[in-house]
Every structure is written in C-alpha cells, then in structure tokens.
Design an enzyme around this catalytic site. Sequence first.
Site, PDB file in Angstrom:
ATOM      1  N   ASP A  69     111.746  73.025  57.428  1.00  0.00           N
ATOM      2  CA  ASP A  69     111.016  72.189  56.522  1.00  0.00           C
ATOM      3  C   ASP A  69     111.438  70.715  56.695  1.00  0.00           C
ATOM      4  O   ASP A  69     112.754  70.471  56.475  1.00  0.00           O
ATOM      5  CB  ASP A  69     111.093  72.559  55.255  1.00  0.00           C
ATOM      6  CG  ASP A  69     110.234  71.825  54.315  1.00  0.00           C
ATOM      7  OD1 ASP A  69     110.008  70.742  54.621  1.00  0.00           O
ATOM      8  OD2 ASP A  69     110.140  71.879  53.203  1.00  0.00           O
ATOM      9  N   LYS A  92     113.501  77.335  48.695  1.00  0.00           N
ATOM     10  CA  LYS A  92     113.577  78.610  49.102  1.00  0.00           C
ATOM     11  C   LYS A  92     114.004  78.992  50.570  1.00  0.00           C
ATOM     12  O   LYS A  92     113.404  77.889  51.364  1.00  0.00           O
ATOM     13  CB  LYS A  92     112.519  79.680  48.529  1.00  0.00           C
ATOM     14  CG  LYS A  92     112.978  80.098  46.993  1.00  0.00           C
ATOM     15  CD  LYS A  92     113.301  81.388  46.945  1.00  0.00           C
ATOM     16  CE  LYS A  92     113.487  82.010  45.397  1.00  0.00           C
ATOM     17  NZ  LYS A  92     114.341  81.157  44.831  1.00  0.00           N
ATOM     18  N   TYR A 113     120.355  73.143  45.338  1.00  0.00           N
ATOM     19  CA  TYR A 113     118.938  73.806  45.674  1.00  0.00           C
ATOM     20  C   TYR A 113     118.209  72.939  46.413  1.00  0.00           C
ATOM     21  O   TYR A 113     118.234  71.749  46.351  1.00  0.00           O
ATOM     22  CB  TYR A 113     118.179  73.694  44.425  1.00  0.00           C
ATOM     23  CG  TYR A 113     116.913  74.430  44.467  1.00  0.00           C
ATOM     24  CD1 TYR A 113     116.669  75.714  45.081  1.00  0.00           C
ATOM     25  CD2 TYR A 113     115.723  73.731  44.402  1.00  0.00           C
ATOM     26  CE1 TYR A 113     115.374  76.195  45.275  1.00  0.00           C
ATOM     27  CE2 TYR A 113     114.341  74.179  44.735  1.00  0.00           C
ATOM     28  CZ  TYR A 113     114.186  75.471  45.037  1.00  0.00           C
ATOM     29  OH  TYR A 113     113.130  76.099  45.560  1.00  0.00           O
TER      30      TYR A 113
HETATM   31  P1  13P Z   1     109.449  74.462  50.088  1.00  0.00           P
HETATM   32  O1  13P Z   1     110.772  75.694  49.871  1.00  0.00           O
HETATM   33  O2  13P Z   1     108.455  75.036  50.976  1.00  0.00           O
HETATM   34  O3  13P Z   1     110.242  73.384  50.461  1.00  0.00           O
HETATM   35  O4  13P Z   1     109.133  74.348  48.538  1.00  0.00           O
HETATM   36  C1  13P Z   1     109.824  73.807  47.486  1.00  0.00           C
HETATM   37  C2  13P Z   1     109.036  73.809  46.257  1.00  0.00           C
HETATM   38  O5  13P Z   1     110.054  73.562  45.291  1.00  0.00           O
HETATM   39  C3  13P Z   1     107.714  74.077  46.138  1.00  0.00           C
HETATM   40  O6  13P Z   1     107.425  73.662  44.828  1.00  0.00           O
HETATM   41 MG    MG Z   2     109.373  71.401  51.177  1.00  0.00          MG
HETATM   42 MG    MG Z   3     108.589  75.633  52.751  1.00  0.00          MG
END
Ligand code: 13P
Ligand code: MG
Ligand code: MG
Length: 365
Positions: free
Chosen positions: A12, A233, A230
């Site tokens: 990402d 994910k 953080y």
């Molecule tokens: P991503 O892990 O896809 O970047 O999304 C993070 C998020 O906090 C979505 O609410």
């Molecule tokens: Mg993202």
């Molecule tokens: Mg993502």
Amino acid sequence: MEKLTISAIKADIGAVGGHTKPSKEVLEEVIKTVKSNKDIIEDFYVGFCGDDIHIIMTHFNGINNPKVHKIAFDAFLNATEIAKNQGLYGAGQDILKTAFSGNIKGMGPGIAEMEFVERPNEAVIVFPADKTEPGAFNLPLYYAFIEVSRSPGLILSPSMRKGVKFVIMDVSYTEKDKIIELYTPENYIDIASLLFNPHRFVVESIWLRENNEPIVSVSTTRLHNIAGRYVGKDDPIMIVRAQKPFLATEEICSVFAIAHYVGGDTRGSHNMALMPVKLNSQASTYLCNPMVSCIVMSIKNGKITSYIDGFDDPIFDEIRRKASEKSFYMREQGFIMPAMLPMEEIEYTALKEKIEELEKKFTTR
Ligand code: 13P
Ligand code: MG
Ligand code: MG
C-alpha cells in the site's frame, strides 16, 4: 528441469481520499518500472485490491532473488513519489525502509513466493486481499485442504488423498520466523488447534505429501512489528497451484463462499465478513469491509498466457450479498466485542491508555 518462480509482492503506497484505491498515475508508474526490467523476469501482472497494489512476476531466478525483489521495491518506491505529489492518503505507507538490502522481506511490502517445475498446463490462482490479515486465509485453507465435506478432491484425487504438509507460523514471535510442520490426515486436530487463532498462527505454506511439491504460499509479513508502530494491517496475498495433482480451481475458490468473519476493516480494529470481490475493486467506504480477489491464470514456458477474474460470476454476486448481510449483523453490535477486536489486536493506543487510566480509579469493596 529449470524451476519457475512466481513472486507475488504487494504494498500500500497511498490511496485516493483515504484507504480506497491507488490512483491511475501511481499504477502506471508501477507498471512502467516493472516493464523496464523485463530482462530479469519472464512476465508480470499488476493490479490492485483496495489500496494495495500487487505485482506478480514469473521468472527463473529462484525465491528470495535480490534482483527480482528490487524490481518490486523500486516500482513501489518510484510510485510513492507520485503518490506524495498527488497528496494521496498514506503515501508510502508500506515502505518502511528506503535503502534496499537484498531482500524485500522486512522492508514493508508483503510477499508470497513459490518455486516449481512447470506442469504442461500450469494453473495458478493468486488471491490478493485488503483490510485484513494473513490469518484470514486460515479457515478457507482448512476447508479446502482438510474438510472433505467442502472439498471433494480430498477423496477423489489420488494424490490429495495421501495428504499435505501444513507449515504454520507463529506471527507473535518477531525475532525470526517461528514455524511448525504438521501433516494431514494424522495431525489435523493439531492443525485446527492452531488455526483457531488467526491473529497468532498463520498458514505460511502447504506442500503435497506425495512428492513435496509446493501448493500454497501466503505472505506472512508482520508490518506493525517491523515498523514498531501501527501502519495498517498486513493485508495479505496468497498463491495456490490448482488442478491435477492438486485440488481443482473450483474446490479452492468455493471455500471463499463462507464469507467468514476476519479481523481488519476500519482502523484494522474490527471483525467483519470477508467479501470475495472482482479484480481491481476499490475498498468499501462501508467501514472498509474486508475483501479478497482472485486471479486464475494459465502459465506456459514462464509466461502468463491468459487469466480470468475468479470471483466475477453470478454465484459470487450472491456471496457478496451474504457477506454484506453478515457484516451488517456484526455492525449492529456497534463497538462491543466481537464487532471490535480484542484490545491486543487494536493497534491504536488511545483506548488502551484510557482503560489503564480508568483501572487506577477502580476501588474494591
Ligand atoms: P489499510 O491497512 O488497507 O491501509 O487500511 C487501514 C485502515 O485503517 C482502514 O481504516
Ligand atoms: Mg492504506
Ligand atoms: Mg490495504
């Protein structure tokens, strides 16, 4: 016989107006960089699932090849510049280190790789997912490779009948890769005992017992552990080889009809139903419902000769409806667990800190 390698690398690096999808310009830059390295690889495919871009490369350089990993890393790094210039949200989110040191593992992007002698009709399925974690594949893999009532190939295929080896990783251990090897059919209760906790125990790979051929490879990056804070994910990607001597394409894809609840979604802090989506779908603005896509491809002499969108059919329209309904039901819970993940899976610290503060004010009587 020369071995073919498939490297599926994803990151990402920024998305439009939130965690939605990459811009056209960012994607074009990724493709441009990969294309300019066509001398190192045989073929490639680039797409996105929500805000994550995946680069799938076929080549004859083996797994963990620095030149191949660098192609993906350079592509993400170059495109991050565009994302920054465009003011995309989370530009460079998964690029945790900028100096390439020979292996993309540990640098932020997720990677699944597999090396094998190509079959005359090599069928490979890649599942890029967004707004969830690698353990999201635990239940589908359990159903496909262990549960006979869901996966007819387990009794119909002579090779699959002999069982498989599951390699399961304990992703809570951050120093090194910590793995266990367990075999079907005899260890299936032990396998289930681990897969029960997808936040901690994750299927890393599956191998055919008959000849130790690789069947499944899942990205098991531990992004927030690498970053120490953080950063979203670890949205996963999985490679699965299909058809003889393995499971049929439809036996593998159909286990995604469960639309099971997985961790992820908004702020990576919720449980919602994993929705099988069409290729290059943007993330849902409905609380970032978790999603998985499916590229079913044929490979010949190292080239991706053709592919189809595995979840683009009327049955999966029904599953999408079912997933929506399951997610709506979960959201009726509001912020109460299990709609929200347990504290150790909520990566934002504000709530934890507040609870600790309130804990001090409790009195006994
Ligand atoms: P991503 O892990 O896809 O970047 O999304 C993070 C998020 O906090 C979505 O609410
Ligand atoms: Mg993202
Ligand atoms: Mg993502």
